[in-house]
Write a protein that holds these residues in place. Structure first.
Motif, PDB file in Angstrom:
ATOM      1  N   ILE A  16       9.819  12.673 -28.726  1.00  0.00           N
ATOM      2  CA  ILE A  16      10.592  13.231 -27.600  1.00  0.00           C
ATOM      3  C   ILE A  16      10.711  14.737 -27.812  1.00  0.00           C
ATOM      4  O   ILE A  16      11.124  15.175 -28.888  1.00  0.00           O
ATOM      5  N   SER A  19      14.818  20.116 -25.724  1.00  0.00           N
ATOM      6  CA  SER A  19      14.872  21.325 -24.887  1.00  0.00           C
ATOM      7  C   SER A  19      15.665  22.437 -25.573  1.00  0.00           C
ATOM      8  O   SER A  19      16.292  22.214 -26.609  1.00  0.00           O
ATOM      9  N   GLU A 248      21.429  17.548 -27.697  1.00  0.00           N
ATOM     10  CA  GLU A 248      20.407  16.677 -27.111  1.00  0.00           C
ATOM     11  C   GLU A 248      19.651  15.958 -28.235  1.00  0.00           C
ATOM     12  O   GLU A 248      19.441  14.736 -28.182  1.00  0.00           O
ATOM     13  N   PHE A 252      19.411  11.832 -29.038  1.00  0.00           N
ATOM     14  CA  PHE A 252      18.192  11.033 -29.214  1.00  0.00           C
ATOM     15  C   PHE A 252      18.147  10.391 -30.605  1.00  0.00           C
ATOM     16  O   PHE A 252      17.611   9.291 -30.769  1.00  0.00           O
ATOM     17  N   TYR A 413      21.597  17.415 -19.512  1.00  0.00           N
ATOM     18  CA  TYR A 413      20.423  16.753 -20.097  1.00  0.00           C
ATOM     19  C   TYR A 413      19.237  16.936 -19.167  1.00  0.00           C
ATOM     20  O   TYR A 413      19.299  16.548 -17.997  1.00  0.00           O
ATOM     21  N   ARG A 415      15.906  15.970 -17.694  1.00  0.00           N
ATOM     22  CA  ARG A 415      14.994  14.836 -17.487  1.00  0.00           C
ATOM     23  C   ARG A 415      15.194  13.740 -18.534  1.00  0.00           C
ATOM     24  O   ARG A 415      14.245  13.228 -19.106  1.00  0.00           O
ATOM     25  N   GLU A 418      13.197  10.485 -18.039  1.00  0.00           N
ATOM     26  CA  GLU A 418      11.758  10.617 -18.317  1.00  0.00           C
ATOM     27  C   GLU A 418      11.499  10.617 -19.821  1.00  0.00           C
ATOM     28  O   GLU A 418      10.565   9.990 -20.310  1.00  0.00           O
ATOM     29  N   LYS A 419      12.345  11.380 -20.540  1.00  0.00           N
ATOM     30  CA  LYS A 419      12.150  11.489 -21.988  1.00  0.00           C
ATOM     31  C   LYS A 419      12.321  10.130 -22.661  1.00  0.00           C
ATOM     32  O   LYS A 419      11.549   9.766 -23.547  1.00  0.00           O
TER      33      LYS A 419
END
Ligand code: UD1
Length: 435
Positions: A16, A19, A248, A252, A413, A415, A418-419
């Protein structure tokens, strides 16, 4: 009504991209008000909060070119260009400031460059009263005369706004990220030396200081709680790369832990996630630095329960409390979470309980008794990080979780669906336009 739909049960695996940090990009955007020369931010995330601040800056006279945001590819970073040759207004209006608390970050730069500013008192996430007294205390110490009237902060330097701010010694009674940023930005153009004691030490503040130094500011003690700023008359333009988003990346990492998965967080900075890494290790998930990112791998069938207390950096971030709670909700054993930064930051709890969690709250303490299984349910996002915690819970819940009020999620956050889909999650966005 737009919603995010998650069907739980998949083990996440793959890579992933992380950003640029929203919380670094926002103060870095405010920096444009300190210089008449162009400021280029590489790796700026494409988020709703970024457009909110861009609109506010445009009203003050900044030219903001966001046309190269959201175009990240393997070899091109997204870019935000800002240029404020002249400030045409010193007023940050309620309509814009009320959309995002971080708008208060224009206050210090405006007073420093123009001698005057009128900034509405902010709004933002509903996670506590979140006053701005520390921002005002810092700017008053630098010689700004402050009055509060009609919901606005009016700030003016001596001689009707004609004098420069004056360096001073400021000891914050409480650690504040935003107040530290406002004062540091203002002090770069003040006359003489400013010392900030009990300054916040977050990586986003280090990033801000590094950008200011590249523009010609004189700052020492960067990364410590004692910053020394020697004011200069002018700052120049800069091209600066926004630091990776540790919140972020942390979200994850928890996604890997909660699904028993294995992820590579590309561009993630392990050195900014020490407190989370320790909690995850106790819970049974190992994080390691690899070239160009972080490797995260779960080593257990079910996470172990771990107690967590939020603290200013380098302590455990309040912005990862909700996500970590989702992990503890399915852990083996009981965990005590203590939120010391914001007084109203358990709004995700009633929603997690609707999914089958066993959580009791007593003031700032949440006792989480791990359950074997969560069940998908319709849930509402109440603030930015709460939204992320509900998605994480959805990733392990049986059945479908429908998350509404996702504008909170889109503030911070980029996308996310999508991630997560890219590493094996069953998740999609419904824009709600087809009724
Ligand atoms: C920033 C982050 C936010 C994060 C928070 C704490 C940005 C854009 N936002 O918010 O995501 O959750 O740091 O890590 O960077 N306080 C006062 N008076 C003030 C200012 C703050 O009492 O003038 C209190 C707050 O109510 C809170 C604590 O200080 O209890 C910390 O807040 P602060 O560090 O200022 O948070 P923000 O800069 O708003």
């Amino acid at each position: 009504m737009a919603e995010i739909l998650v069907n739980g049960g998949n083990r996440l695996q793959g890579e992933i991209p992380v950003s640029g940090a929203k919380n670094a990009a926002l103060p870095l955007m405010a920096v444009t008000l300190l210089t008449a020369e162009p400021v280029t931010l590489r790796n700026c995330p494409d988020l709703h909060d970024i457009s909110t601040l861009a609109n506010l800056l445009r009203g003050l006279g900044s030219e903001v070119d966001a046309s190269a945001l959201g175009l990240a590819s393997a070899d091109a970073l997204p870019v935000l260009r800002l240029h404020t040759p002249e400030i045409i207004s010193i007023r940050a209006p309620y309509e814009l400031v009320s959309q995002m608390r971080a708008s208060i970050l224009v206050l210090g730069p405006l007073v420093a460059r123009m001698g005057r500013a009128e900034v509405s008192l902010p709004g933002g996430c509903a996670i506590g009263s979140r006053p701005v007294d520390l921002h005002l205390l810092g700017l008053e110490a630098l010689g700004a005369h402050i009055t509060l009237r009609d919901g606005y902060v009016f700030a003016e330097t001596a001689h009707g706004g004609k004098a420069r701010l004056q360096g001073a010694k400021i000891t914050f009674p409480k650690v504040s990220v935003g107040a530290t940023e406002n004062v540091v930005m203002a002090a770069t153009l003040a006359e003489g030396r400013t010392e900030v004691l009990n300054a916040a030490q977050e990586p986003e503040i280090v990033d801000l200081c590094q950008c200011l130094i590249a523009m010609g500011a004189q700052i020492s003690g960067v990364g410590t709680s004692h910053l020394i700023i020697d004011g200069v008359e002018n700052l120049g333009g800069v091209t600066h790369q926004v630091v990776a988003d540790r919140i972020e990346a942390g979200t994850f990492a928890v996604a890997a832990a909660i699904t028993g998965g294995e992820l590579i967080l590309k561009n993630g900075r392990l050195d900014h996630l020490g407190s989370l890494v320790r909690v995850l290790a106790e819970a049974g998930t190992v994080c390691a630095e690899i070239s160009g990112g972080i490797h995260v791998a779960s080593t257990v069938d079910r996470p172990h329960a771990v107690n967590v207390t939020t603290q200013p950096y380098p302590g455990f971030p309040t912005d990862l409390q909700a996500q970590t709670m989702s992990l503890m909700v399915v852990a083996d054993g009981s965990a005590v979470l203590t939120e010391t930064i914001f007084e109203n930051r358990y709004m995700h709890v009633p929603e997690l309980i609707r999914m089958g969690a066993n959580i009791e709250i007593d003031g700032r303490i949440a006792v989480v008794r791990g359950v074997d299984r969560l069940y998908g349910a319709p849930v509402k996002a109440s603030d930015l990080r709460a939204s992320a915690s509900l998605i994480l819970a959805g990733l392990v819940a049986t059945g479908e979780t429908r998350l509404s009020d996702i504008h909170h999620l889109d503030r911070g956050y980029e996308r996310i669906e999508e991630k997560l889909r890219g590493v094996g999650a069953t998740i999609e966005r419904h824009d709600g336009t087809d009724g």
